[in-house]
Write a protein that holds these residues in place. Structure first.
Motif, mmCIF file in Angstrom:
data_model
loop_
_atom_site.group_PDB
_atom_site.id
_atom_site.type_symbol
_atom_site.label_atom_id
_atom_site.label_comp_id
_atom_site.label_asym_id
_atom_site.label_seq_id
_atom_site.Cartn_x
_atom_site.Cartn_y
_atom_site.Cartn_z
ATOM 1 N N ARG A 1 10.323 -24.120 5.498
ATOM 2 C CA ARG A 1 9.416 -23.030 4.720
ATOM 3 C C ARG A 1 8.848 -23.802 3.460
ATOM 4 O O ARG A 1 7.937 -23.907 3.177
ATOM 5 C CB ARG A 1 10.136 -21.817 4.328
ATOM 6 C CG ARG A 1 9.344 -20.948 3.227
ATOM 7 C CD ARG A 1 10.130 -19.816 3.104
ATOM 8 N NE ARG A 1 9.774 -18.964 2.051
ATOM 9 C CZ ARG A 1 8.889 -18.034 2.392
ATOM 10 N NH1 ARG A 1 8.507 -17.509 3.438
ATOM 11 N NH2 ARG A 1 8.515 -17.153 1.221
ATOM 12 N N PHE B 1 -0.083 -23.205 0.593
ATOM 13 C CA PHE B 1 -0.827 -21.881 0.356
ATOM 14 C C PHE B 1 -0.545 -21.455 -1.173
ATOM 15 O O PHE B 1 -0.361 -20.255 -1.248
ATOM 16 C CB PHE B 1 -0.271 -20.888 1.340
ATOM 17 C CG PHE B 1 -0.217 -21.371 2.816
ATOM 18 C CD1 PHE B 1 -1.637 -21.205 3.457
ATOM 19 C CD2 PHE B 1 0.798 -21.977 3.427
ATOM 20 C CE1 PHE B 1 -1.853 -21.903 4.891
ATOM 21 C CE2 PHE B 1 0.592 -22.516 4.856
ATOM 22 C CZ PHE B 1 -0.607 -22.488 5.500
ATOM 23 N N ALA C 1 -6.399 -7.262 8.953
ATOM 24 C CA ALA C 1 -6.594 -6.551 7.643
ATOM 25 C C ALA C 1 -7.695 -6.529 7.230
ATOM 26 O O ALA C 1 -8.071 -5.308 6.768
ATOM 27 C CB ALA C 1 -5.709 -7.390 6.835
#
Ligand code: HEM
Length: 400
Positions: A104, A111, A249
């Protein structure tokens, strides 16, 4: 096509692929929340479905009892996961610490707010180009002609792969996520995606660039380069996590606006509402449901969970819990208090949320700039995808 019989009891025998659930799950969750807040099914293996915000977030934070080693909402027919072809799965999403922690950490800088801002001009230009194709025709499929086209191209840039591959990427990702009931299709999509990235890694070894793939090949952890299987899993995850989700979305948001002219007018007249409006649309139409696997028998809130059971992380239902949100069924573009969990909660919280938010905002701004008034096309069917990621796949709209 769903392979199981229609559902008659949502509390003890639910099916997230039941056509009624895919088309309109909201009433089902509301019913369960008041009668049986953690539903169960034995279809596709023993699986639990929490519907309350409190339970969904508590389970997301309890990584000891609820592991991410199996996150597919629909297991493969054989019982294996879609990423079974990868030794390490798709880290960080399908891993627990310690693998989760450092994979991670390697992704997050890609980002960050700053990086994401640098993708705004590309995203705006892309949206304008797509709109120019159909603005004069008076109609469009807002899902296929617009929403579907945006995230895959931005991700291709980040990964440093050709945007000419966009349609192929979209097909593979859909095979993996949307047609999860079809093992053959799912295996085919995963196989294609992995062999493409394998060949890309070979290319990057010869000619490194400044893209995410090259950077992962350069990275070292404890003085050693990453295993190829991990690089492949991470690259595949970025594509899988970044495409269907954001496209869904954008599509759901346009679906809402098409049915609510008062909200179209308000967003056009008060563009400063865009930040709260996008959060509200993400809350109301949260696209992503993930899974967890129970690590050992436990009683959770009276539910006798067994080792190996699945729990569906029903972030979309949590976002509609009246205990946490006033008038949860209403879309309030200026909702001030909005602690939604569309991006999850806890250590696996979405690593790409800045990018997703930017793409949604830019897509809606550009659409409303060019098409400030639009409606659903009468007599045409809207097709929804469900399961792991929910959103419209066919969305015919008309405009003056
Ligand atoms: C509206 C669009 C998006 C939504 C609703 C969304 C939702 C989520 C959710 C709910 C999770 C948590 C998974 C879990 O708890 O198991 C997650 C994780 C993740 N998402 Fe997103 N996502 C979106 C877009 C993106 C984008 C654009 C990217 C970037 C490529 C991305 C990359 C990731 C990654 C890498 C993870 C794994 C994080 C970890 O395990 O630590 N997502 N996303």
């Amino acid at each position: 096509m769903p392979r199981t019989a229609p559902v008659s009891d949502w509390s003890s025998d639910f099916d997230v692929l039941d056509p009624r659930y895919v088309a309109d799950p909201f009433g089902i969750w509301d019913g369960l929340r008041t009668t049986c807040p953690i539903a169960h099914t034995d279809r596709r293996g023993s699986t639990w479905l929490p519907t309350r915000y409190e339970d969904v977030t508590a389970i997301a934070h309890d990584i000891g009892h609820f592991s991410s080693l199996k996150v597919a909402v629909i297991p493969m027919g054989s019982g294996e996961e879609g990423a079974g072809q990868l030794e390490y799965g798709l880290p960080p999403i399908s891993s627990d610490p310690p693998l989760h922690t450092w994979t991670r950490r390697l992704l997050l800088p890609w980002f960050s707010h700053q990086r994401v801002e640098s993708y705004v001009p590309l995203t705006r230009e892309l949206c304008r180009g797509l709109l120019a194709h159909f603005v004069d025709t008076g109609h469009a499929d807002a899902a296929v002609d617009f929403a579907q086209q945006i995230p895959v191209r931005v991700i291709a840039r980040i990964l440093g792969v050709s945007s000419e591959m966009s349609d192929a990427f979209t097909g593979w990702v859909r095979d993996v996520l949307e047609f999860a009931d079809d093992d053959e299709r799912r295996n085919h999509g995963a196989g294609q995606l992995l062999s493409y990235f394998e060949s890309q890694l070979d290319l990057r070894r010869q000619t490194p660039g400044d893209d995410l793939l090259s950077e992962l090949l350069r990275a070292e952890v404890d003085g050693a380069p990453l295993d190829d299987g991990i690089v492949l899993g991470m690259a595949a995850l970025v594509l899988i996590a970044g495409v269907d989700t954001t496209w869904s979305a954008i599509g759901s948001s346009l679906w809402h606006l098409a049915r609510h002219p008062e909200d179209q007018k308000r967003l056009v007249a008060e563009p400063e509402l865009m930040p709260t409006a996008t959060e509200e649309l993400l809350r109301a139409f949260a696209p992503v449901t993930m899974a967890r696997v129970v690590t050992g028998d436990l009683d959770y809130e009276g539910c006798p969970m067994k080792q190996g059971d699945k729990v569906l992380m029903n972030f979309p239902a949590a976002n509609r819990d009246p205990e946490v949100f006033d008038r949860p069924e209403a879309v309030l573009l200026d909702r001030a208090h909005n602690r939604h969990v569309a991006f999850g909660s806890g250590i696996h919280r979405c690593a790409g949320s800045n990018l997703a938010r930017m793409e949604l905002r830019v897509a809606l701004e550009e659409w409303l700039q060019v098409i400030p008034s639009f409606a659903l096309e009468e007599g045409r069917e809207i097709v929804w995808a469900g399961g792991q990621v929910r959103g419209p796949r066919v969305l015919p709209v008309v405009f003056p």
